[in-house]
Motif scaffolding. Structure first.
Motif, short mmCIF file in Angstrom:
data_model
loop_
_atom_site.label_atom_id
_atom_site.label_comp_id
_atom_site.label_asym_id
_atom_site.label_seq_id
_atom_site.Cartn_x
_atom_site.Cartn_y
_atom_site.Cartn_z
N TYR A 154 -17.25 13.90 20.63
CA TYR A 154 -16.75 12.58 20.29
C TYR A 154 -15.86 12.65 19.05
O TYR A 154 -14.76 12.10 18.99
CB TYR A 154 -17.91 11.62 20.01
CG TYR A 154 -17.54 10.45 19.12
CD1 TYR A 154 -16.87 9.36 19.64
CD2 TYR A 154 -17.81 10.49 17.75
CE1 TYR A 154 -16.49 8.32 18.83
CE2 TYR A 154 -17.45 9.45 16.93
CZ TYR A 154 -16.78 8.36 17.47
OH TYR A 154 -16.39 7.34 16.66
N GLY A 159 -13.22 9.47 19.30
CA GLY A 159 -13.88 8.30 19.85
C GLY A 159 -13.26 7.74 21.11
O GLY A 159 -13.81 6.86 21.73
N PRO B 44 -19.91 3.87 16.64
CA PRO B 44 -18.64 3.96 17.36
C PRO B 44 -18.63 5.09 18.38
O PRO B 44 -17.86 5.05 19.34
CB PRO B 44 -17.61 4.21 16.26
CG PRO B 44 -18.38 4.56 15.05
CD PRO B 44 -19.73 3.96 15.19
N SER B 45 -19.50 6.09 18.19
CA SER B 45 -19.51 7.21 19.14
C SER B 45 -20.06 6.83 20.50
O SER B 45 -19.98 7.60 21.45
CB SER B 45 -20.33 8.36 18.56
OG SER B 45 -21.65 7.94 18.34
N GLU B 46 -20.64 5.62 20.60
CA GLU B 46 -21.23 5.21 21.88
C GLU B 46 -20.20 5.24 23.00
O GLU B 46 -20.47 5.74 24.08
CB GLU B 46 -21.83 3.81 21.75
CG GLU B 46 -22.52 3.31 22.98
CD GLU B 46 -22.46 1.80 23.10
OE1 GLU B 46 -23.50 1.16 23.10
OE2 GLU B 46 -21.34 1.25 23.18
N SER B 47 -19.02 4.72 22.74
CA SER B 47 -17.99 4.67 23.78
C SER B 47 -16.65 4.29 23.15
O SER B 47 -16.59 3.89 22.00
CB SER B 47 -18.36 3.62 24.83
OG SER B 47 -18.53 2.37 24.21
N GLY B 48 -15.61 4.38 23.96
CA GLY B 48 -14.30 3.95 23.50
C GLY B 48 -14.31 2.47 23.19
O GLY B 48 -13.66 2.00 22.25
N ALA B 51 -15.92 2.03 19.79
CA ALA B 51 -15.00 2.46 18.73
C ALA B 51 -14.00 1.35 18.42
O ALA B 51 -13.74 1.04 17.26
CB ALA B 51 -14.28 3.74 19.16
#
Lengths: 356, 326
Positions: A154, A159, B44-48, B51
């Motif tokens: 990531y 991101g 934010p690393s969860e998904s675009g 983010a």
């Protein structure tokens, strides 16, 4: 002829090949045209092969490549690396970020792959050092990157889910113009040949097994268990980078969360289905590769049967349980005993008939 | 003995200082006009999507806009609860929360209410009494699905043979975006060729579409529940030589508004992309300003306004304005 059959049934490959055979028969009965191969023209104007057989061979290539590295690690370290898929996400991210910062040409592509390889090998070596030098159990040691790997990917991607597009990328993930076979299949075959040559001509295959069977003996014979284990991790790192880059090229996009999602379990499973003991020692690379094709064939069969979304994993689990149970030593012994009993009775009958 | 006494002195000093700090913060709050905001969000690393969501809040809740912001990111509900409690103890004016899980928040929100802190929920609803928060700004996944299905019906295709690629089963987005299409399948207005989950995975989506093509069944719509899976599906179409997008044989629909996906729509490779807006900060900012001026809020649940672009109405300016990622 008899001895050939005996050789086959004793071989490690008997059960996986038989399972694959059953899957093929099942599909042929269900739909006789299941394995038909057509030639289609793709949107780039190339004539390409298509059909379920091609889908299976193509879709399994990443898992098959990963299973080669996993087999070596399993054999020498008596344990598995559960971080391969997460590391593939890292390697894929490095690959994409190099490609995105340059215009995509063949040298840049090779450079990007080389970068991906170096990074994957370094991460794999990190695992290897924990396992070989610090003697931490493989599953615990690789748990670190299993949980952290996708976060690292990531961070490399910033991101987002960056995309790359170029005819060269399509050539790697899809088809090279003029060649009707999907490139991932070709890469897989070349990779398997290279690794088996390497194992054969450097005695690495033998040394790996020796370390897995008895470290002490290996050591006394001048084979360094630490180095053999590290080499297994290095080779696995190259496998990881190759699998990651192929998967990225298929779609032209890197998604650190879903790239080769849950693949580590499929990879370990293909090693197991291939008849390799997960407790190390003797191994057969081709068994693992066949295992990967069995898993993919199963997945494609389930899609073709339109199994409901929520139930796919359950169906897969049932078939796998059956395969694993049948390849267990207990079940094998049982089959052999039953066979002998039947065979003996028949022999006795023949003797009696002759006497009469 | 001596060291112990010194230690005690230091501890006492630290305590006194921190108390003083608390006091000054509370009294100085209105005088300098700075609004203190605590934000609890997923990392934010969860998904675009996340983010973009985090970046949006960073942009709107800035010092230039008169805010002093503390943030905490976690995927775990208990860590989020602790952080929210900490923000309450620190004495923020507003608490903005996107909860990791919907349950377990009642206690913390009651504490906030007692302390006079106003709570806003964004992105995700919680299982709490509506009196415990000022307003919630959320996305309605089902509305997104409805938008896509309605657009599809408006195209007046002679027949609808749909390949439906679902997200991870049980996720909000999957449930919301599946329901409107399932209704069409049940009505018989559209025919379900295949409905299968790809768990948001691009490569799996490609395999599913490959298997449909290999089966020889006819289809003319691909309804993928996010952009990545739509891209995977299109890769399978390309390899089989099936045309797609504007003037193509197969209609391609994706969700989420990634910039690269919108570019596919602009290029006519896809037909439609539906927004899942990560931009809730501006709306909350406006509501906070209303409250600060002594006004009241008219609605409790604010559905974040979302839109779609199809290959006939999209422009580059739209991509720059609404797209997420790059």
């Amino acid at each position: 002829m008899g001895s050939l059959i005996k050789k086959f049934t004793r071989s490690q490959l008997a059960i996986p090949l038989f399972a694959l055979f059953l899957l093929v028969i099942f599909n042929l009965i269900r739909d006789p045209s299941f394995f038909s191969i057509d030639i289609a023209t793709n949107n780039d104007g190339n004539a390409v092969l298509s059909g379920n057989l091609i889908s299976i061979l193509n879709g399994a290539s990443a898992i098959a490549i990963l299973s080669i590295g996993m087999t070596l690690i399993t054999s020498s370290c008596k344990g598995q690396d559960i971080s391969v898929a997460a590391m593939a996400a890292i390697a894929g991210s490095v690959f994409v970020s190099v490609l995105r910062s340059n215009e995509i040409t063949i040298p840049v592509l090779l450079l990007a792959f080389l970068f991906g390889c170096v990074v994957a090998v370094l991460f794999s070596l990190f695992n290897g050092i924990l396992v070989a030098v610090f003697k931490i159990q493989p599953m615990i040691a690789t748990l670190i990157l299993f949980s952290a790997g996708r976060s690292i990917a990531y961070w490399i991607n910033g991101g987002a889910t960056p995309t790359i597009s170029s005819p060269l990328i399509t050539a790697i993930g899809g088809f090279i113009p003029g060649i009707p076979i999907p490139t991932p299949i070709i890469i897989m075959v070349v990779f398997l040949i290279l690794i088996s040559l390497l194992l054969r001509f450097t005695n690495l295959g033998l040394y790996t097994q020796v370390v897995g069977i008895n470290e002490g003996t290996a050591h006394l014979n001048g084979i360094s268990p630490v180095w053999i284990k590290l080499i297994a991790f290095i080779i696995s790192g190259v496998c990881v980078a190759t699998a990651g880059c192929i998967t990225v090229c298929r779609i032209g996009l890197i998604n650190h969360e879903t790239l080769l999602l849950d693949a580590e379990m499929d990879v370990i499973l293909s090693v197991a289905i291939g008849g390799n003991a997960l407790s190390g020692g003797k191994f057969n690379l081709y068994g693992s590769v066949i295992g990967a094709y069995i898993i993919q064939a199963l997945t494609v069969t389930l899609y073709a049967m339109k199994v409901p979304s929520a139930a796919v994993k359950a169906y897969k689990a049932i078939v796998i349980i059956v395969i694993v149970v049948f390849s267990s030593p207990v079940a094998k012994d049982f089959v052999v005993r039953m066979y002998k009993k039947l065979f003996k009775k028949q022999a006795e009958k023949e003797v009696q008939a002759k006497a009469a | 003995m001596k060291t112990r006494r010194i230690l005690a002195l230091i501890l006492a000093a630290v305590l006194a200082l921190s108390l003083a700090a608390c006091g000054s913060a509370q009294t100085g709050k209105k005088s300098d006009g700075v609004i203190k905001v605590g934000i609890v969000n997923n990392p934010p690393s969860e998904s675009g999507y996340r983010a973009a969501n985090v970046a949006d809040f960073e942009k709107v809740f800035s010092e230039a806009n008169g805010y002093k912001v503390s943030t905490f990111y976690s995927l775990k509900n208990d860590e989020q609860l602790n952080a929210a409690q900490q923000f309450i103890t620190d004495g923020v004016d507003y608490l903005l929360i996107s909860a990791a899980a919907t349950d377990g928040w009642t206690n913390v929100l009651e504490n906030a209410k007692k302390a006079g802190i106003k709570v806003f929920l964004f992105d995700r609803m919680m299982n709490v009494d509506q009196s415990l928060f000022e307003a919630a700004v959320i996305s309605n996944m089902e509305a997104q699905g409805k938008m896509a299905v309605q657009w599809l019906l408006d195209q007046k295709l002679p027949e609808y043979n749909v390949v439906h690629i679902q997200g991870a089963m049980g996720s909000d987005a999957q449930i919301g975006r599946t329901k409107p299409l399932d209704e069409q399948f049940a009505n018989g207005t559209m025919k379900k060729v295949v409905q299968q989950t790809a768990t948001w995975d691009e490569a799996t989506a490609k395999q599913i579409v490959e298997s449909v093509i290999n089966s020889g069944e006819k289809f003319n719509v691909i309804y993928a529940e996010n952009d990545g899976m739509a891209k995977g599906a299109v890769a399978a179409l390309d390899e089989a030589g099936i045309t797609h997008g504007k003037n193509g044989d197969v209609v391609v629909i994706g969700f989420d508004f990634n910039k690269w996906a919108l570019r596919e729509v602009l290029a006519g490779n896809w037909n439609l992309d539906v927004q899942c807006s990560p931009f809730q900060a501006q709306k909350i900012h406006e509501m906070i300003q209303t409250l600060e001026k002594g006004g009241t809020l008219s609605e409790k649940i604010v559905i974040n306004e979302e839109r779609y672009f199809d290959c006939n109405n999209i422009t580059q300016a739209d991509i720059d304005k609404y797209g997420i990622g790059d």
